[in-house]
Motif scaffolding. Structure first.
Motif, short mmCIF file in Angstrom:
data_model
loop_
_atom_site.label_atom_id
_atom_site.label_comp_id
_atom_site.label_asym_id
_atom_site.label_seq_id
_atom_site.Cartn_x
_atom_site.Cartn_y
_atom_site.Cartn_z
N HIS A 96 0.83 -1.20 0.00
CA HIS A 96 0.00 0.00 0.00
C HIS A 96 0.87 1.27 0.00
O HIS A 96 0.55 2.26 -0.67
CB HIS A 96 -0.92 0.02 1.21
N ALA A 97 1.97 1.23 0.74
CA ALA A 97 2.87 2.38 0.80
C ALA A 97 3.48 2.66 -0.56
O ALA A 97 3.55 3.81 -1.01
CB ALA A 97 3.96 2.14 1.83
N ARG A 98 3.92 1.61 -1.23
CA ARG A 98 4.54 1.79 -2.55
C ARG A 98 3.53 2.31 -3.57
O ARG A 98 3.88 3.07 -4.47
CB ARG A 98 5.16 0.47 -3.00
N ALA A 99 2.27 1.90 -3.41
CA ALA A 99 1.24 2.30 -4.36
C ALA A 99 0.97 3.81 -4.33
O ALA A 99 0.58 4.40 -5.35
CB ALA A 99 -0.05 1.54 -4.08
N CYS A 100 1.19 4.43 -3.17
CA CYS A 100 0.95 5.87 -3.09
C CYS A 100 2.24 6.65 -2.84
O CYS A 100 2.20 7.83 -2.47
CB CYS A 100 -0.10 6.19 -2.01
N ASP A 101 3.39 5.98 -3.01
CA ASP A 101 4.71 6.62 -2.88
C ASP A 101 4.89 7.22 -1.49
O ASP A 101 5.36 8.35 -1.34
CB ASP A 101 4.90 7.68 -3.96
N ALA A 102 4.52 6.45 -0.47
CA ALA A 102 4.60 6.92 0.91
C ALA A 102 5.95 6.57 1.53
O ALA A 102 6.48 5.48 1.33
CB ALA A 102 3.49 6.29 1.74
N GLU A 103 6.47 7.51 2.30
CA GLU A 103 7.71 7.28 3.06
C GLU A 103 7.40 6.85 4.49
O GLU A 103 8.31 6.50 5.24
CB GLU A 103 8.53 8.57 3.12
N ALA A 104 6.12 6.90 4.85
CA ALA A 104 5.68 6.52 6.19
C ALA A 104 4.27 5.96 6.07
O ALA A 104 3.52 6.32 5.15
CB ALA A 104 5.69 7.72 7.13
N VAL A 105 3.93 5.06 6.96
CA VAL A 105 2.57 4.53 6.99
C VAL A 105 2.06 4.49 8.42
O VAL A 105 2.83 4.41 9.38
CB VAL A 105 2.48 3.10 6.40
N GLN A 106 0.75 4.55 8.52
CA GLN A 106 0.06 4.37 9.79
C GLN A 106 -1.04 3.34 9.55
O GLN A 106 -1.66 3.32 8.49
CB GLN A 106 -0.56 5.69 10.24
N PHE A 107 -1.25 2.47 10.53
CA PHE A 107 -2.33 1.50 10.38
C PHE A 107 -2.77 1.01 11.75
O PHE A 107 -2.10 1.22 12.77
CB PHE A 107 -1.90 0.31 9.51
#
Length: 252
Positions: free
Chosen positions: A16-27
């Motif tokens: 999911h992070a790679r799909a939106c080019d995220a450098e951080a995730v929260q879940f």
């Protein structure tokens, strides 16, 4: 430039992070409206050594402020369990809402109950980040005057703060100088939840919108992010998260 990312599903946060080019995730690590303990799936663990920063959001049901023992005691246990699980993932913080007391209860009891959490909490690797909330006349962290009383009760403990732009807007707080006013109380802002709002200022409604699709001036949101100079998580509708992240990178 702060690290920018998104709230994603915990089933496969790395994808999911790679799909939106995220450098951080929260879940979440379970049902945000449930009392079951955290569960770390095999795919969830893949995020740990990926180079992407991790934040865990505690379940919404946690309310350590309440005077109701049947809610407060399980809330403390669930908070501790999530801190331990977040540590397994190398998380940068565990975000938890400030909670509330019920009508007729002395708010000071809620602030005192928060202090008892930290007095009894075992040593933990992951910082607790208390988040401001959108509504509720009896909330501990909706308005800045209540946040000031909460931080006064927590004096002496290492407590972090998560600023949600939609929540502050919904609470009726002026965003133009909210960062300075919060820092004057807490001394810090550890994380920004960067969200537009579907509802008017002061509505008390917690309904997020993608940046530019709601009722908060995007320039105002960007000014908050610049002033805070903290990592950013967008908790906006998933279909527009990649665009929200791209906008933030372009304009911050």
């Amino acid at each position: 430039m702060p690290r920018i990312g998104a709230h994603v599903a915990s089933d496969d946060p790395l994808t999911h992070a790679r799909a939106c080019d995220a450098e951080a995730v929260q879940f979440f690590l379970g049902d945000p409206q449930g009392w079951k303990g955290p569960v770390i799936e095999e795919k969830t663990r893949e995020i740990k050594d990926s180079g992407i920063d991790v934040y865990v959001h505690a379940p919404y049901v946690i309310n350590v402020a309440t005077v109701n023992n049947r809610i407060r005691i399980p809330s403390r246990k669930l908070l501790s369990a999530h801190l331990a699980a977040a540590a397994e993932l190398g998380a940068k913080g565990l975000i938890v809402h400030g909670g509330h007391v019920t009508a007729g209860d002395d708010p000071q009891k809620g602030f005192d109950n928060w202090r008892k959490v930290f007095e009894r909490l075992e040593e933990h690797e992951v910082p607790v980040l208390i988040e401001n909330t959108a509504g509720g006349d009896n909330a501990m962290a909706r308005r800045l005057d209540r946040i000031a009383r909460l931080w006064e009760a927590l004096d002496g403990f290492d407590v972090g703060f998560c600023l949600d732009t939609c929540h502050a807007h919904a609470a009726g707080e002026e965003l133009a100088d909210v960062v300075d006013r919060i820092r004057a109380i807490t001394g810090r802002i550890d994380l920004i939840h960067c969200n537009d709002s579907r509802d008017a200022a002061g509505s008390g409604a917690d309904r997020h919108a993608n940046l530019g699709a709601g009722l908060i001036d995007t320039d105002l949101i960007l000014d908050v992010c610049r002033s805070a100079d903290a990592p950013i998580i967008v908790e906006t509708p998933a279909a527009g998260q990649a665009e929200d992240i791209a906008l933030l990178r372009k304009r911050l």
